[in-house]
Motif scaffolding. Structure first.
Motif, PDB file in Angstrom:
ATOM      1  N   SER A 187       0.803  -1.223   0.000  1.00 36.64           N
ATOM      2  CA  SER A 187       0.000   0.000   0.000  1.00 36.64           C
ATOM      3  C   SER A 187       0.835   1.271   0.000  1.00 36.64           C
ATOM      4  O   SER A 187       0.308   2.349  -0.305  1.00 36.64           O
ATOM      5  N   ASN A 188       2.115   1.164   0.367  1.00 38.30           N
ATOM      6  CA  ASN A 188       2.929   2.372   0.511  1.00 38.30           C
ATOM      7  C   ASN A 188       4.370   2.085   0.091  1.00 38.30           C
ATOM      8  O   ASN A 188       5.037   1.225   0.679  1.00 38.30           O
ATOM      9  N   LEU A 189       4.845   2.824  -0.907  1.00 42.31           N
ATOM     10  CA  LEU A 189       6.198   2.610  -1.423  1.00 42.31           C
ATOM     11  C   LEU A 189       7.288   2.979  -0.426  1.00 42.31           C
ATOM     12  O   LEU A 189       8.427   2.544  -0.565  1.00 42.31           O
ATOM     13  N   SER A 190       6.940   3.763   0.591  1.00 44.57           N
ATOM     14  CA  SER A 190       7.968   4.211   1.538  1.00 44.57           C
ATOM     15  C   SER A 190       8.285   3.178   2.603  1.00 44.57           C
ATOM     16  O   SER A 190       9.126   3.406   3.468  1.00 44.57           O
ATOM     17  N   VAL A 191       7.600   2.025   2.560  1.00 44.64           N
ATOM     18  CA  VAL A 191       7.887   0.900   3.463  1.00 44.64           C
ATOM     19  C   VAL A 191       8.315  -0.279   2.604  1.00 44.64           C
ATOM     20  O   VAL A 191       7.671  -0.591   1.601  1.00 44.64           O
ATOM     21  N   GLY A 192       9.426  -0.929   2.978  1.00 41.70           N
ATOM     22  CA  GLY A 192       9.898  -2.016   2.136  1.00 41.70           C
ATOM     23  C   GLY A 192      10.825  -2.976   2.849  1.00 41.70           C
ATOM     24  O   GLY A 192      11.313  -2.723   3.948  1.00 41.70           O
ATOM     25  N   LEU A 193      11.053  -4.112   2.174  1.00 46.94           N
ATOM     26  CA  LEU A 193      11.968  -5.122   2.685  1.00 46.94           C
ATOM     27  C   LEU A 193      13.416  -4.662   2.502  1.00 46.94           C
ATOM     28  O   LEU A 193      13.686  -3.772   1.705  1.00 46.94           O
ATOM     29  N   PRO A 194      14.334  -5.335   3.239  1.00 48.23           N
ATOM     30  CA  PRO A 194      14.123  -6.433   4.194  1.00 48.23           C
ATOM     31  C   PRO A 194      13.522  -5.960   5.512  1.00 48.23           C
ATOM     32  O   PRO A 194      13.577  -4.775   5.843  1.00 48.23           O
ATOM     33  N   PHE A 195      12.974  -6.932   6.272  1.00 42.07           N
ATOM     34  CA  PHE A 195      12.444  -6.675   7.604  1.00 42.07           C
ATOM     35  C   PHE A 195      13.403  -7.242   8.642  1.00 42.07           C
ATOM     36  O   PHE A 195      13.939  -8.332   8.468  1.00 42.07           O
ATOM     37  N   ASP A 196      13.593  -6.512   9.718  1.00 43.79           N
ATOM     38  CA  ASP A 196      14.365  -7.019  10.854  1.00 43.79           C
ATOM     39  C   ASP A 196      13.399  -7.546  11.913  1.00 43.79           C
ATOM     40  O   ASP A 196      12.435  -6.863  12.279  1.00 43.79           O
ATOM     41  N   LEU A 197      13.682  -8.745  12.401  1.00 37.66           N
ATOM     42  CA  LEU A 197      12.816  -9.432  13.366  1.00 37.66           C
ATOM     43  C   LEU A 197      13.608  -9.773  14.618  1.00 37.66           C
ATOM     44  O   LEU A 197      14.769 -10.187  14.541  1.00 37.66           O
ATOM     45  N   VAL A 209      16.095 -14.454  19.502  1.00 39.78           N
ATOM     46  CA  VAL A 209      16.223 -14.795  18.085  1.00 39.78           C
ATOM     47  C   VAL A 209      16.131 -13.515  17.258  1.00 39.78           C
ATOM     48  O   VAL A 209      15.169 -12.753  17.375  1.00 39.78           O
ATOM     49  N   THR A 210      17.138 -13.262  16.447  1.00 41.57           N
ATOM     50  CA  THR A 210      17.130 -12.117  15.546  1.00 41.57           C
ATOM     51  C   THR A 210      17.323 -12.616  14.123  1.00 41.57           C
ATOM     52  O   THR A 210      18.091 -13.551  13.887  1.00 41.57           O
ATOM     53  N   ARG A 211      16.628 -11.982  13.201  1.00 41.18           N
ATOM     54  CA  ARG A 211      16.704 -12.439  11.819  1.00 41.18           C
ATOM     55  C   ARG A 211      16.358 -11.289  10.882  1.00 41.18           C
ATOM     56  O   ARG A 211      15.540 -10.430  11.211  1.00 41.18           O
ATOM     57  N   ARG A 212      16.967 -11.282   9.692  1.00 38.13           N
ATOM     58  CA  ARG A 212      16.597 -10.340   8.637  1.00 38.13           C
ATOM     59  C   ARG A 212      15.845 -11.114   7.565  1.00 38.13           C
ATOM     60  O   ARG A 212      16.347 -12.096   7.015  1.00 38.13           O
ATOM     61  N   ILE A 213      14.632 -10.672   7.284  1.00 34.45           N
ATOM     62  CA  ILE A 213      13.754 -11.338   6.321  1.00 34.45           C
ATOM     63  C   ILE A 213      13.838 -10.592   4.996  1.00 34.45           C
ATOM     64  O   ILE A 213      13.425  -9.428   4.894  1.00 34.45           O
ATOM     65  N   ASN A 214      14.381 -11.250   3.993  1.00 33.85           N
ATOM     66  CA  ASN A 214      14.545 -10.641   2.683  1.00 33.85           C
ATOM     67  C   ASN A 214      13.371 -10.965   1.773  1.00 33.85           C
ATOM     68  O   ASN A 214      12.546 -11.841   2.071  1.00 33.85           O
ATOM     69  N   GLU A 215      13.328 -10.303   0.632  1.00 36.30           N
ATOM     70  CA  GLU A 215      12.202 -10.463  -0.287  1.00 36.30           C
ATOM     71  C   GLU A 215      12.085 -11.881  -0.817  1.00 36.30           C
ATOM     72  O   GLU A 215      10.986 -12.345  -1.117  1.00 36.30           O
ATOM     73  N   ASP A 216      13.205 -12.591  -0.949  1.00 37.50           N
ATOM     74  CA  ASP A 216      13.166 -13.945  -1.483  1.00 37.50           C
ATOM     75  C   ASP A 216      12.989 -15.014  -0.399  1.00 37.50           C
ATOM     76  O   ASP A 216      13.091 -16.203  -0.685  1.00 37.50           O
ATOM     77  N   ASP A 217      12.702 -14.607   0.827  1.00 38.09           N
ATOM     78  CA  ASP A 217      12.467 -15.564   1.902  1.00 38.09           C
ATOM     79  C   ASP A 217      11.249 -16.424   1.538  1.00 38.09           C
ATOM     80  O   ASP A 217      10.154 -15.893   1.318  1.00 38.09           O
ATOM     81  N   PRO A 218      11.396 -17.751   1.485  1.00 37.64           N
ATOM     82  CA  PRO A 218      10.287 -18.601   1.014  1.00 37.64           C
ATOM     83  C   PRO A 218       9.056 -18.554   1.913  1.00 37.64           C
ATOM     84  O   PRO A 218       7.924 -18.641   1.424  1.00 37.64           O
ATOM     85  N   ILE A 219       9.266 -18.440   3.213  1.00 40.28           N
ATOM     86  CA  ILE A 219       8.109 -18.388   4.115  1.00 40.28           C
ATOM     87  C   ILE A 219       7.359 -17.076   3.923  1.00 40.28           C
ATOM     88  O   ILE A 219       6.116 -17.051   3.868  1.00 40.28           O
ATOM     89  N   TYR A 220       8.105 -15.978   3.808  1.00 40.59           N
ATOM     90  CA  TYR A 220       7.439 -14.691   3.571  1.00 40.59           C
ATOM     91  C   TYR A 220       6.664 -14.719   2.252  1.00 40.59           C
ATOM     92  O   TYR A 220       5.521 -14.244   2.184  1.00 40.59           O
ATOM     93  N   GLN A 221       7.266 -15.274   1.213  1.00 46.13           N
ATOM     94  CA  GLN A 221       6.594 -15.340  -0.080  1.00 46.13           C
ATOM     95  C   GLN A 221       5.322 -16.174   0.006  1.00 46.13           C
ATOM     96  O   GLN A 221       4.289 -15.812  -0.571  1.00 46.13           O
ATOM     97  N   ALA A 222       5.379 -17.278   0.749  1.00 44.18           N
ATOM     98  CA  ALA A 222       4.198 -18.132   0.892  1.00 44.18           C
ATOM     99  C   ALA A 222       3.098 -17.414   1.670  1.00 44.18           C
ATOM    100  O   ALA A 222       1.906 -17.516   1.331  1.00 44.18           O
TER     101      ALA A 222
END
Length: 243
Positions: A187-197, A209-222
């Motif tokens: 909905s908004n171009l000013s927010v984007g991946l990767p996400f820090d968790l 647990v810390t993780r960086r979720i990238n655009e090609d992360d299979p779970i995120y894509q699913a």
């Protein structure tokens, strides 16, 4: 703009932040917005920032500098005795940066404003989260308000309000936040991946647990594709409004 969430569960805390910074539709960059300090066995503190990047980076740099040499730095994020005191320290530091940067009226202050989520646990206290405003004042999370958002909040809030349950496990909470973030990204171009968790287990007193979720992360894509399909299916099952 940005999007960050701090969420409290019965078992701990979950933090998520995007990393996009923008200065116009053709000028995007990646910048970290989640920062953690920990003393194993004694405390864990996480800060997420939204707003003017120069302001938030200066605030984080001050907090980091004042925590490096404990004997010479007081107050310090590693020496405050409660999370409430840490929220006060973060608010005062944020106000300090804004006041030093802006001295020519309200309009200029608004241009350099920022907001902050502070969460964590110090031994002897419970896990908690605070929302710190540009003025330096803050509010604490409650059972009635179990999560805080900063930045571009409106697109991702409805799903959290509808689906949040304090008894949900960390895996379901992460799924919920990913749906919230995916809705915001679309909905908004000013927010984007990767996400820090970051996932913090109550009374563990470590970074968790810390993780960086990238655009090609299979779970995120699913999750992204599945949520879109689920919404279409749910829409088709709703009764039509007869004229």
């Amino acid at each position: 703009m940005t999007y960050c969430i701090g969420l409290r569960l019965n078992t701990g805390l979950v933090f998520m932040a995007d990393t996009r910074t923008s200065a116009g539709v053709d000028n995007f960059a990646v910048s970290k917005k989640m920062f953690t300090w920990s003393v194993p066995g004694e405390r864990m503190v996480t800060i997420m920032t939204a707003g003017n990047l120069a302001t938030t980076q200066a605030m984080i740099s001050l907090l980091e500098e004042r925590s490096k040499t404990l004997e010479d730095r007081d107050p310090s994020i590693l020496r405050e005795q409660t999370m409430f005191q840490i929220a006060r320290l973060v608010g005062a530091t944020l106000r300090e940066v804004i006041d030093e940067t802006t001295n020519d009226g309200q309009l200029k202050q608004d241009q350099f404003s920022a907001s902050v989520i502070v969460g964590g646990q110090i031994k002897g206290g419970k896990p908690t989260v605070f929302l710190v405003y540009p003025q330096g004042n803050f509010i604490e999370i409650t059972d009635d308000t179990p999560f805080f958002q900063i930045g571009e909040t409106k697109y991702g809030k409805p799903i959290i309000v509808r689906a949040y349950d304090p008894d949900m496990n960390f895996e379901d909470a992460i799924k919920l936040l990913l749906v919230s973030f995916d809705s915001t990204v679309k909905s908004n171009l000013s927010v984007g991946l990767p996400f820090d968790l970051q996932v913090y287990q109550s009374d563990s007193f470590d970074a968790g647990v810390t993780r960086r979720i990238n655009e090609d992360d299979p779970i995120y894509q699913a999750i992204s594709a599945g949520w879109g399909d689920a919404l279409k299916d749910a829409f088709q099952q709703l009764p039509a409004y007869k004229l």
